[in-house]
Design a protein around this motif. Sequence first.
Motif, PDB file in Angstrom:
ATOM      1  N   SER A 126       0.784  -1.192  -0.146  1.00  0.00           N
ATOM      2  CA  SER A 126       0.041   0.028   0.029  1.00  0.00           C
ATOM      3  C   SER A 126       0.745   1.261  -0.078  1.00  0.00           C
ATOM      4  O   SER A 126       0.145   2.334  -0.115  1.00  0.00           O
ATOM      5  N   SER A 127       2.020   1.150  -0.113  1.00  0.00           N
ATOM      6  CA  SER A 127       2.786   2.190  -0.047  1.00  0.00           C
ATOM      7  C   SER A 127       2.988   3.087  -1.331  1.00  0.00           C
ATOM      8  O   SER A 127       3.552   4.415  -1.312  1.00  0.00           O
ATOM      9  N   GLY A 128       2.721   2.151  -2.550  1.00  0.00           N
ATOM     10  CA  GLY A 128       2.908   3.133  -3.779  1.00  0.00           C
ATOM     11  C   GLY A 128       4.314   2.839  -4.421  1.00  0.00           C
ATOM     12  O   GLY A 128       4.546   2.329  -5.250  1.00  0.00           O
ATOM     13  N   ALA A 129       5.238   3.643  -3.840  1.00  0.00           N
ATOM     14  CA  ALA A 129       6.631   3.647  -4.236  1.00  0.00           C
ATOM     15  C   ALA A 129       7.280   2.192  -4.077  1.00  0.00           C
ATOM     16  O   ALA A 129       7.322   1.643  -2.917  1.00  0.00           O
ATOM     17  N   GLN A 130       7.469   1.749  -5.033  1.00  0.00           N
ATOM     18  CA  GLN A 130       8.470   0.256  -5.025  1.00  0.00           C
ATOM     19  C   GLN A 130       9.801   0.468  -5.564  1.00  0.00           C
ATOM     20  O   GLN A 130      10.046   1.061  -6.808  1.00  0.00           O
ATOM     21  N   TYR A 131      10.675   0.005  -4.963  1.00  0.00           N
ATOM     22  CA  TYR A 131      12.270   0.153  -5.414  1.00  0.00           C
ATOM     23  C   TYR A 131      12.771  -1.027  -5.349  1.00  0.00           C
ATOM     24  O   TYR A 131      12.758  -2.007  -4.844  1.00  0.00           O
ATOM     25  N   PHE A 132      13.511  -1.230  -6.583  1.00  0.00           N
ATOM     26  CA  PHE A 132      14.286  -2.378  -6.921  1.00  0.00           C
ATOM     27  C   PHE A 132      15.445  -2.397  -7.307  1.00  0.00           C
ATOM     28  O   PHE A 132      16.010  -1.093  -7.728  1.00  0.00           O
ATOM     29  N   LYS A 133      16.443  -3.130  -7.159  1.00  0.00           N
ATOM     30  CA  LYS A 133      17.906  -3.061  -7.423  1.00  0.00           C
ATOM     31  C   LYS A 133      18.171  -4.242  -8.329  1.00  0.00           C
ATOM     32  O   LYS A 133      17.869  -5.390  -8.215  1.00  0.00           O
ATOM     33  N   ARG A 134      19.086  -3.905  -9.152  1.00  0.00           N
ATOM     34  CA  ARG A 134      19.440  -4.774 -10.295  1.00  0.00           C
ATOM     35  C   ARG A 134      20.566  -5.764  -9.708  1.00  0.00           C
ATOM     36  O   ARG A 134      21.622  -5.394  -9.174  1.00  0.00           O
ATOM     37  N   VAL A 135      20.309  -7.036  -9.797  1.00  0.00           N
ATOM     38  CA  VAL A 135      21.144  -7.739  -8.946  1.00  0.00           C
ATOM     39  C   VAL A 135      21.744  -8.990  -9.689  1.00  0.00           C
ATOM     40  O   VAL A 135      22.638  -9.827  -9.476  1.00  0.00           O
ATOM     41  N   SER A 136      21.277  -8.950 -11.107  1.00  0.00           N
ATOM     42  CA  SER A 136      21.745 -10.048 -12.200  1.00  0.00           C
ATOM     43  C   SER A 136      22.294  -9.302 -13.241  1.00  0.00           C
ATOM     44  O   SER A 136      21.811  -8.405 -13.815  1.00  0.00           O
ATOM     45  N   ASN A 137      23.666 -10.027 -13.910  1.00  0.00           N
ATOM     46  CA  ASN A 137      24.257  -9.210 -14.804  1.00  0.00           C
ATOM     47  C   ASN A 137      23.164  -9.284 -16.002  1.00  0.00           C
ATOM     48  O   ASN A 137      23.469  -8.791 -17.074  1.00  0.00           O
ATOM     49  N   ASP A 138      22.506 -10.525 -16.073  1.00  0.00           N
ATOM     50  CA  ASP A 138      21.704 -10.633 -17.232  1.00  0.00           C
ATOM     51  C   ASP A 138      20.410  -9.763 -17.287  1.00  0.00           C
ATOM     52  O   ASP A 138      19.784  -9.872 -18.298  1.00  0.00           O
ATOM     53  N   ALA A 139      20.119  -9.150 -16.443  1.00  0.00           N
ATOM     54  CA  ALA A 139      19.038  -8.329 -16.376  1.00  0.00           C
ATOM     55  C   ALA A 139      19.164  -7.047 -17.128  1.00  0.00           C
ATOM     56  O   ALA A 139      19.990  -6.642 -17.419  1.00  0.00           O
ATOM     57  N   ASP A 140      17.904  -6.653 -17.508  1.00  0.00           N
ATOM     58  CA  ASP A 140      17.910  -5.516 -18.438  1.00  0.00           C
ATOM     59  C   ASP A 140      18.703  -4.253 -17.438  1.00  0.00           C
ATOM     60  O   ASP A 140      18.202  -4.399 -16.228  1.00  0.00           O
ATOM     61  N   GLU A 141      18.854  -3.356 -18.118  1.00  0.00           N
ATOM     62  CA  GLU A 141      19.341  -1.922 -17.546  1.00  0.00           C
ATOM     63  C   GLU A 141      18.034  -1.059 -16.829  1.00  0.00           C
ATOM     64  O   GLU A 141      18.370  -0.435 -16.037  1.00  0.00           O
ATOM     65  N   ASP A 142      16.852  -1.353 -17.340  1.00  0.00           N
ATOM     66  CA  ASP A 142      15.667  -0.926 -16.630  1.00  0.00           C
ATOM     67  C   ASP A 142      14.591  -1.701 -16.488  1.00  0.00           C
ATOM     68  O   ASP A 142      14.428  -2.887 -16.926  1.00  0.00           O
ATOM     69  N   ILE A 143      13.812  -1.538 -15.357  1.00  0.00           N
ATOM     70  CA  ILE A 143      12.637  -2.349 -15.140  1.00  0.00           C
ATOM     71  C   ILE A 143      11.384  -2.265 -16.059  1.00  0.00           C
ATOM     72  O   ILE A 143      10.341  -3.126 -16.202  1.00  0.00           O
TER      73      ILE A 143
END
Length: 205
Positions: free
Chosen positions: A80-97
């Motif tokens: 219910s906070s609205g703001a959600q924060y993510f950190k890139r932890v995989s080198n295979d992940a895209d540069e953006d969510i």
Amino acid sequence: MMRKFKFFLDFEKEEKWLNQMAAEGYQLVGKSMGYRFRKVMPQESNIKMDYRMFKKQADFVDYRTLFEDSGWKHIAGTKSSGAQYFKRVSNDADEDIFSDIDSKAGRYKRLSDMYISLSACYLPIFAALVMTNAIDAGAFLNPKQLYLTPGLWEKEGAAFWGSFLFETPFAFFRGVTWAVFPVLIVLFLIFSYKAQQQYKNMKKR
């Protein structure tokens, strides 16, 4: 643990600041009454934000899982906070969510709608308080009405100043209390407008 208080309406500026904090050795661990950071080794981080609220915990869990399966760890935010924060932890992940501009801009639209909803909630409460005389709307135009001492403004000399100085703290807090609702309503409308402008500007990119 360190806590910092800041306010953003620009997600990209907030992301940049959080990544700078990580580079200085402060990793975001939560946000509630300010940002909470844990002291860590300075590191280059890629932190991205979304803005979503969920009615069901199960939907929130599915949402986080979707990102974590894509190499992004959820580091802060509640259903219910609205703001959600993510950190890139995989080198295979895209540069953006986000995969496209429309979905990236959509978070500003959701933020704008949230502020509109808040203003819509406070407005009838304020109107009801005015209609029941719990708040004297005339005092916003004539602050003298905040002073309730009978005959205060007809007094002179020491009698006036004694009564005036005695009641001023009460009048001040009375005015501040009465002003809370209209001030919040106006602020929420301003924030909604600014978020809507951010949405439109990003859609043009």
